[in-house]
Every structure is written in C-alpha cells, then in structure tokens.
Write an enzyme that holds these catalytic residues in place. Structure first.
Site, PDB file in Angstrom:
ATOM      1  N   ASP A  86       0.808  -1.216   0.000  1.00 22.01           N
ATOM      2  CA  ASP A  86       0.000   0.000   0.000  1.00 22.01           C
ATOM      3  C   ASP A  86       0.843   1.270   0.000  1.00 22.01           C
ATOM      4  OD1 ASP A  86       0.760  -0.898   2.569  1.00 22.01           O
ATOM      5  OD2 ASP A  86      -0.800   0.273   3.551  1.00 22.01           O
ATOM      6  N   GLU A 144      -0.422  -2.273   5.220  1.00 18.14           N
ATOM      7  CA  GLU A 144       0.506  -2.178   6.350  1.00 18.14           C
ATOM      8  C   GLU A 144       0.427  -0.804   6.991  1.00 18.14           C
ATOM      9  OE1 GLU A 144       3.823  -0.975   8.618  1.00 18.14           O
ATOM     10  OE2 GLU A 144       3.526  -0.206   6.596  1.00 18.14           O
TER      11      GLU A 144
END
Length: 413
Positions: A86, A144
């Site tokens: 991400d 994350e």
C-alpha cells in the site's frame, strides 16, 4: 541452514540474469499508480499475474486485496517471503519523471520497491527451482500503513489455508546510501497504538464565545499538554514517541464548533511505558475537558495496534552472515531498534521465527548533498520514509532482490 558462502554463490548465480531495465520499468509503473490501504487492486493483480506466469499457485483476495503464491519443489522447509503493497495519502513532491499520477497519493514509504523485490525474487527462485527443495510462499500484504493488513490476512485464514512456515522473511526500504543492509537481532521496531479523541463543547456564534464552551481551545490545550508526557513522565532510559497527527474542528470562520477531534499516534518499546503513556493521555484529556467545563466527558478510543517487531536473534545472525557473504562484510551492521512500527510480526503462527532487515536506498548525489559530516547527521537530512520527497534509487532494485533470494536459499538450498 546452508553454509553462507555457498548460499551467497548460489544467490548470485540465480540473480545474475535479472534484467535491471525491465525491473525498473515494473517499479516505475507501480510508483506512478499508488493505491491506498485495502485499495491495492491494480498492484495485487500485477503481482498475481507475474507469480502465475512463473508457475506459482496463486490465491487473490486474501484479507481483502492480499496475494499469496505457493511453489512446491519437493520435500524441505517452508519459507514465507512477505512484501507490503500500500501507498500513503501524501502529495508527491519528488520531481521524479515517474511521479505519482494519483493526486494526493504516493508511494512515500517504498512499498512499490517491496512489491518489485518480492516479485523478482519469486521469479528468480522459480526459474532456478531445480537448485533448491522445499516450499516457497510469497505474500503480497495489503494495508501495512493503517495497521490492518496482517490482521485481515490472518483472519482470512492465512495460517490455515497455506503451508505452515518454518521461517518468515521481510525487508524495508530505508534512507541511507545505497549498498547497506542493516540487521538488528531482537527488538528492531516499536509497538504502535492509535488513539482517537473527541472533545465535546458547546457551539455557537463566533461573536459570543461567552455563550459557548469552545472545543478548539480545549483541544489546543490538550495538544500542548501532551507534549510534556514523554519529556516529563517517561524515564530518560526509555523510548517513547507521542504524535498528534490530526486536529479537526469547525466549518466556518465565525462558528465555534460543538466538537473537536484529535488523532494521536504512540510508539513504545516497553509494555510498562506503553501503559504509563496511555494513562497519561487519558488523564490529560479528561482533565483539560473538566477544566474547560465541557458538557459531557470526552471520547477516548485506543484502536488495535501491533506489537514490537522482535527478530529471532539466532535467525538474524544467520541471515546477516549470508548477506555479508553476498554484499561484503562492511555492508551489514546493527542499526539498533527504531521507533518505526510494522505488522509483519502478526503474520506467522506463534513460535515461528522471523527476520526483518533494511535495504538503504538514498541516491548517491542526494546523500552527498545532504548537510552533515557523519552518517547520522546526513541520515537526519535526507528525505526519509513518509516524506513527499522520498525518492529511492532504482540502483537498489537488484540488490533488494538478492537479499530476499539469499535469505530464502539459506533454508531451501
């Protein structure tokens, strides 16, 4: 474990054919198209496609947008390799020709590098599968940055649906001149907690503050007072960071709002310090609201965080030794614990050892131009993770593949 010198030679053999230009193209494409936590659909599809083409059995949608590839090559240990996917809600200011095309979203933490490293390591190991034995599980983890990705994958059956690991390996892009691979045995990253605070006041007209209880002023006092927690309530020998990341209140110049919202972030390395700081936050928030005469008590919500990242010391020593053989003895050193946080420790089943290290990525010209004489002075003055100017050097692409390949081969070869 394989003997470090032989593992290093095999890792070099396996990765010597990597096409650096094609790898850079893949990386730059990911950098141009960043996706926020749990929105990594394009990134996940690209990773899944490359894994399938390399011969992996691929499962998509694990924990939302997670990808898991499995390659079985005879009997032997099970190795998990993990990379997070991400991006961050940061507006890029790097000036790169391949800068983000998504307004307000950027790979400011290097997860585009992580996916590229993971993909290329998986391909290299698959192409050389006759040289090793065991099972390789490749994990593309979502989210994350908001702390929910590892939990989501575990909740979706990561540990039950896929071969149980004997070890887990991961790595992170970090500032520092390209060519270093810091390893820290034991505690390497901190625990993190996010705290949401809602201050309830009494709204009204900006011309009549006496008829209101202004939550903006109260929240401002809270922000200021919180700055004393680490300075005056945490011992000098201990580490803690308490950050106010958001302050939201009001809709118009002449309206005193009815509430103000704060978002706090806490990093600690000791459970006792964590409990002490959380108690101080609650005491200060409630005390300031009482002092201001707020009509109802504040709302204080501690969101699920994740624990310290603690490398298995013996495993870290082994992988550090392999990386010294791969890159040279002066390239691996112990940077010590940092206040940054990670959720990789939530992925493996209890008792499974893991090792997590860093790959430095600052371009040589940026490093040379940074103010300071020593390593730490320059380190503090180059664009780091979460900076809108964070721009890793693509020269770190192939080395970052070798770190993962050599770590995997330490068990599989």
């Amino acid at each position: 474990m394989g003997e470090p010198a032989s593992v290093a030679r095999l890792a070099w053999d396996i990765t010597s054919g990597i096409e650096a230009g094609e790898l850079a193209d893949f990386y730059r494409d990911l950098h141009r198209h960043p996706e926020l936590s749990f929105e990594e659909h394009r990134t996940a599809a690209k990773l899944a496609g490359r894994l399938r083409a390399a011969g992996y059995g691929v499962t998509e949608g694990v924990g939302g947008t997670g990808v898991v590839g499995v390659l079985v090559q005879g009997d032997g240990p099970v190795v998990w390799l993990r990379g997070d996917m991400d991006a961050l809600p940061v507006r890029e200011a790097s000036g790169l020709p391949y800068a983000s095309t998504v307004d307000g979203v950027m790979h400011a933490c290097g997860h585009d590098l992580h996916v590229t490293w993971l993909m290329a390591a998986a391909e290299a190991l698959a192409a050389a599968r006759d040289s090793w034995s065991g099972t390789l599980v490749v994990i593309g983890q979502p989210a994350e940055e908001n702390g929910g990705g590892a939990r989501a994958m575990v909740a979706d059956g990561l540990r039950e649906r896929f071969p149980r690991p004997d070890v887990l390996f991961g790595q992170h892009a970090a500032p520092g001149p390209v060519g270093f691979y810091p390893h820290t045995p034991g505690l390497t990253m901190s625990a993190v907690d996010d705290i949401d605070v809602v201050v309830h006041g009494v709204g009204g007209h900006g011309s009549r503050p006496e008829s209101t209880v202004d939550p903006v002023v109260t929240a401002a006092h809270i922000v200021t007072r919180l700055q004393t927690v680490v300075a005056r309530e945490v011992a000098a020998k201990d580490s803690a960071v308490l950050t106010v990341g958001q302050f939201h209140a009001g809709t118009q110049h002449n309206i005193i709002p009815a509430e103000a919202r704060l978002a706090l972030n806490l990093r600690t390395q000791d459970t006792g310090v964590r409990a002490r700081v959380l108690a101080a936050v609650e005491r200060i928030v409630r005390g300031e609201c009482d002092a201001a005469g707020c009509p109802v008590p504040p709302e204080i919500t501690v969101l699920p965080g994740h624990p310290n990242t603690v490398n298995d010391a013996a495993l870290d020593a082994e992988i550090a030794a392999v990386h010294r053989e791969v890159f040279g003895p002066g390239t691996v050193f112990d940077f010590g614990p940092v206040m940054g946080s990670e959720d990789i420790s939530l992925l493996p089943p209890p008792g499974v050892p893991y090792d997590y290290w860093y790959v430095t990525t600052t371009p040589p010209d940026v490093w040379a131009a940074a103010p300071g004489d020593g390593l730490m002075e320059k380190f503090a003055n180059v664009p780091g993770n979460h900076s809108p100017r964070f721009a890793p050097d693509p020269a770190a692409l192939v080395p970052g593949v070798r770190t993962l390949v050599s770590a995997a081969l330490s068990r599989l070869a």
